[in-house]
Design a protein around this motif. Structure first.
Motif, PDB file in Angstrom:
ATOM      1  N   GLY A  82       0.805  -1.215   0.000  1.00 36.84           N
ATOM      2  CA  GLY A  82       0.000   0.000   0.000  1.00 36.84           C
ATOM      3  C   GLY A  82       0.839   1.266   0.000  1.00 36.84           C
ATOM      4  N   LEU A  83       2.152   1.101  -0.132  1.00 34.48           N
ATOM      5  CA  LEU A  83       3.057   2.252  -0.143  1.00 34.48           C
ATOM      6  C   LEU A  83       3.288   2.739  -1.572  1.00 34.48           C
ATOM      7  N   PRO A  84       3.498   4.038  -1.751  1.00 27.27           N
ATOM      8  CA  PRO A  84       3.826   4.548  -3.078  1.00 27.27           C
ATOM      9  C   PRO A  84       5.287   4.243  -3.416  1.00 27.27           C
ATOM     10  N   ASP A  85       5.648   4.357  -4.696  1.00 23.56           N
ATOM     11  CA  ASP A  85       7.039   4.132  -5.079  1.00 23.56           C
ATOM     12  C   ASP A  85       7.846   5.432  -5.120  1.00 23.56           C
ATOM     13  N   LYS A  86       7.248   6.519  -4.622  1.00 25.05           N
ATOM     14  CA  LYS A  86       7.932   7.813  -4.474  1.00 25.05           C
ATOM     15  C   LYS A  86       7.310   8.520  -3.281  1.00 25.05           C
ATOM     16  N   PRO A  87       8.086   9.315  -2.555  1.00 28.90           N
ATOM     17  CA  PRO A  87       7.472  10.053  -1.443  1.00 28.90           C
ATOM     18  C   PRO A  87       6.629  11.215  -1.961  1.00 28.90           C
ATOM     19  N   HIS A  88       5.493  11.456  -1.331  1.00 27.54           N
ATOM     20  CA  HIS A  88       4.629  12.572  -1.708  1.00 27.54           C
ATOM     21  C   HIS A  88       4.804  13.759  -0.770  1.00 27.54           C
ATOM     22  N   ALA A  89       5.459  13.519   0.365  1.00 34.33           N
ATOM     23  CA  ALA A  89       5.708  14.584   1.342  1.00 34.33           C
ATOM     24  C   ALA A  89       7.010  14.270   2.065  1.00 34.33           C
ATOM     25  N   LYS A  90       7.640  15.282   2.643  1.00 35.82           N
ATOM     26  CA  LYS A  90       8.899  15.086   3.369  1.00 35.82           C
ATOM     27  C   LYS A  90       8.712  14.105   4.518  1.00 35.82           C
ATOM     28  N   GLY A  91       9.632  13.151   4.611  1.00 38.33           N
ATOM     29  CA  GLY A  91       9.632  12.229   5.738  1.00 38.33           C
ATOM     30  C   GLY A  91       8.651  11.079   5.650  1.00 38.33           C
ATOM     31  N   MET A  92       7.850  11.013   4.590  1.00 36.75           N
ATOM     32  CA  MET A  92       6.866   9.930   4.509  1.00 36.75           C
ATOM     33  C   MET A  92       7.532   8.644   4.015  1.00 36.75           C
ATOM     34  N   PRO A  93       7.036   7.479   4.453  1.00 36.88           N
ATOM     35  CA  PRO A  93       7.593   6.218   3.963  1.00 36.88           C
ATOM     36  C   PRO A  93       7.183   5.951   2.518  1.00 36.88           C
ATOM     37  N   TRP A  94       8.086   5.311   1.783  1.00 38.16           N
ATOM     38  CA  TRP A  94       7.794   4.916   0.408  1.00 38.16           C
ATOM     39  C   TRP A  94       8.606   3.675   0.089  1.00 38.16           C
ATOM     40  N   LEU A  95       8.226   2.962  -0.967  1.00 39.55           N
ATOM     41  CA  LEU A  95       8.869   1.695  -1.324  1.00 39.55           C
ATOM     42  C   LEU A  95       9.830   1.893  -2.476  1.00 39.55           C
ATOM     43  N   MET A  96      11.093   1.592  -2.219  1.00 34.68           N
ATOM     44  CA  MET A  96      12.125   1.703  -3.252  1.00 34.68           C
ATOM     45  C   MET A  96      12.418   0.309  -3.813  1.00 34.68           C
ATOM     46  N   ASP A  97      12.677   0.240  -5.110  1.00 36.40           N
ATOM     47  CA  ASP A  97      12.967  -1.020  -5.802  1.00 36.40           C
ATOM     48  C   ASP A  97      11.883  -2.084  -5.598  1.00 36.40           C
ATOM     49  N   PRO A  98      10.597  -1.713  -5.754  1.00 38.44           N
ATOM     50  CA  PRO A  98       9.523  -2.683  -5.529  1.00 38.44           C
ATOM     51  C   PRO A  98       9.647  -3.900  -6.445  1.00 38.44           C
ATOM     52  N   GLY A  99       9.271  -5.057  -5.886  1.00 36.78           N
ATOM     53  CA  GLY A  99       9.257  -6.293  -6.658  1.00 36.78           C
ATOM     54  C   GLY A  99      10.612  -6.953  -6.838  1.00 36.78           C
ATOM     55  N   THR A 100      11.667  -6.359  -6.275  1.00 40.38           N
ATOM     56  CA  THR A 100      13.012  -6.929  -6.434  1.00 40.38           C
ATOM     57  C   THR A 100      13.505  -7.506  -5.109  1.00 40.38           C
ATOM     58  N   HIS A 101      14.649  -8.199  -5.178  1.00 43.28           N
ATOM     59  CA  HIS A 101      15.257  -8.762  -3.967  1.00 43.28           C
ATOM     60  C   HIS A 101      15.642  -7.671  -2.970  1.00 43.28           C
ATOM     61  N   ARG A 102      15.865  -6.452  -3.468  1.00 45.29           N
ATOM     62  CA  ARG A 102      16.285  -5.363  -2.577  1.00 45.29           C
ATOM     63  C   ARG A 102      15.174  -4.357  -2.289  1.00 45.29           C
ATOM     64  N   ALA A 103      13.926  -4.765  -2.439  1.00 43.73           N
ATOM     65  CA  ALA A 103      12.801  -3.881  -2.115  1.00 43.73           C
ATOM     66  C   ALA A 103      12.912  -3.449  -0.659  1.00 43.73           C
ATOM     67  N   HIS A 104      12.737  -2.150  -0.427  1.00 43.43           N
ATOM     68  CA  HIS A 104      12.837  -1.644   0.938  1.00 43.43           C
ATOM     69  C   HIS A 104      12.020  -0.379   1.126  1.00 43.43           C
ATOM     70  N   ILE A 105      11.494  -0.225   2.329  1.00 44.88           N
ATOM     71  CA  ILE A 105      10.763   0.980   2.704  1.00 44.88           C
ATOM     72  C   ILE A 105      11.785   2.022   3.132  1.00 44.88           C
ATOM     73  N   MET A 106      11.682   3.189   2.530  1.00 48.05           N
ATOM     74  CA  MET A 106      12.566   4.304   2.880  1.00 48.05           C
ATOM     75  C   MET A 106      11.764   5.307   3.705  1.00 48.05           C
ATOM     76  N   VAL A 107      12.369   5.748   4.800  1.00 49.28           N
ATOM     77  CA  VAL A 107      11.789   6.829   5.589  1.00 49.28           C
ATOM     78  C   VAL A 107      12.911   7.845   5.782  1.00 49.28           C
ATOM     79  N   GLY A 108      12.802   8.960   5.070  1.00 46.93           N
ATOM     80  CA  GLY A 108      13.858   9.964   5.098  1.00 46.93           C
ATOM     81  C   GLY A 108      13.676  10.965   6.200  1.00 46.93           C
ATOM     82  N   PRO A 109      14.641  11.840   6.342  1.00 47.80           N
ATOM     83  CA  PRO A 109      14.536  12.868   7.396  1.00 47.80           C
ATOM     84  C   PRO A 109      13.433  13.862   7.085  1.00 47.80           C
ATOM     85  N   ASN A 110      12.875  14.438   8.132  1.00 50.16           N
ATOM     86  CA  ASN A 110      11.867  15.488   7.944  1.00 50.16           C
ATOM     87  C   ASN A 110      12.519  16.760   7.479  1.00 50.16           C
TER      88      ASN A 110
END
Length: 196
Positions: free
Chosen positions: A168-196
């Motif tokens: 249910g996560l987007p593949d790009k952040p829509h706002a600062k600091g929000m979680p998003w999914l990087m490299d979806p569907g791959t062995h290295r898929a990961h949720i990124m949560v950046g600094p505010n």
């Protein structure tokens, strides 16, 4: 003219001093203290830490029994960046370090590790696995104490083969600091949560 010459000599000296400092291997205790900055305090006394010996080799600075592994700052890279990750990610991370040492670039490493994961020769955790990254500028780092002022956190949660649909996560952040999914569907898929 004499003042201009003196200014050029001094600025040249200052520049070479600053460059020499960046490649300097810090004492083991300072490397360990800095590497542990992202770790919750309760885990800091028994976490394994990798860093650099006097020859610049990447080595284990301290063994540990917690569920985390920490990496000290690379003295040859700009800025300060340390990370700690779940021990379950160690085979994946270690393989990346081995391939980097062989001179492979980022894309080659991704492909090789991806192939090895799909062939079953490289293990990836089946459940979500955490990585904490703490980073900042060289100017904000005190190499005599191992403290970093104004540091920022980035959180990475590896969930191999997760997709935007499964999380249910987007593949790009829509706002600062929000979680998003990087490299979806791959062995290295990961949720990124950046600094505010």
């Amino acid at each position: 003219m004499k003042n201009l010459f003196l200014l050029l000599v001094l600025s040249s000296f200052a520049g070479s001093f600053a460059q020499g400092e960046k490649g300097k291997i810090l004492p083991k205790e300072i490397q360990i203290k800095t590497a542990l900055l992202p770790v919750p305090e309760a885990d800091s006394s028994d976490t394994m830490v990798y860093g650099y010996n006097a020859d610049g080799d990447f080595v284990v600075l301290r063994e540990g029994t917690s569920n985390l592994v920490c990496l000290s700052d690379d003295p040859n890279r700009e800025g300060i960046s340390v990370s700690c990750y779940s021990k379950k990610l160690e085979p994946f991370m270690k393989r990346g370090r081995e391939l980097r040492a062989q001179g492979k670039d980022v894309m080659e490493i991704r492909k090789i590790r991806g192939d090895e994961v799909s062939q079953g020769t490289l293990d990836m955790p089946k459940e979500p696995s955490m990585m904490y990254v703490y980073y900042g500028s060289d100017e904000d780092y005190d190499s005599s104490t191992g403290d970093l002022a104004n540091g920022k956190f980035r959180y990475v949660i590896y969930i191999p083969f997760a997709t935007t649909e499964s999380t249910g996560l987007p593949d790009k952040p829509h706002a600062k600091g929000m979680p998003w999914l990087m490299d979806p569907g791959t062995h290295r898929a990961h949720i990124m949560v950046g600094p505010n």
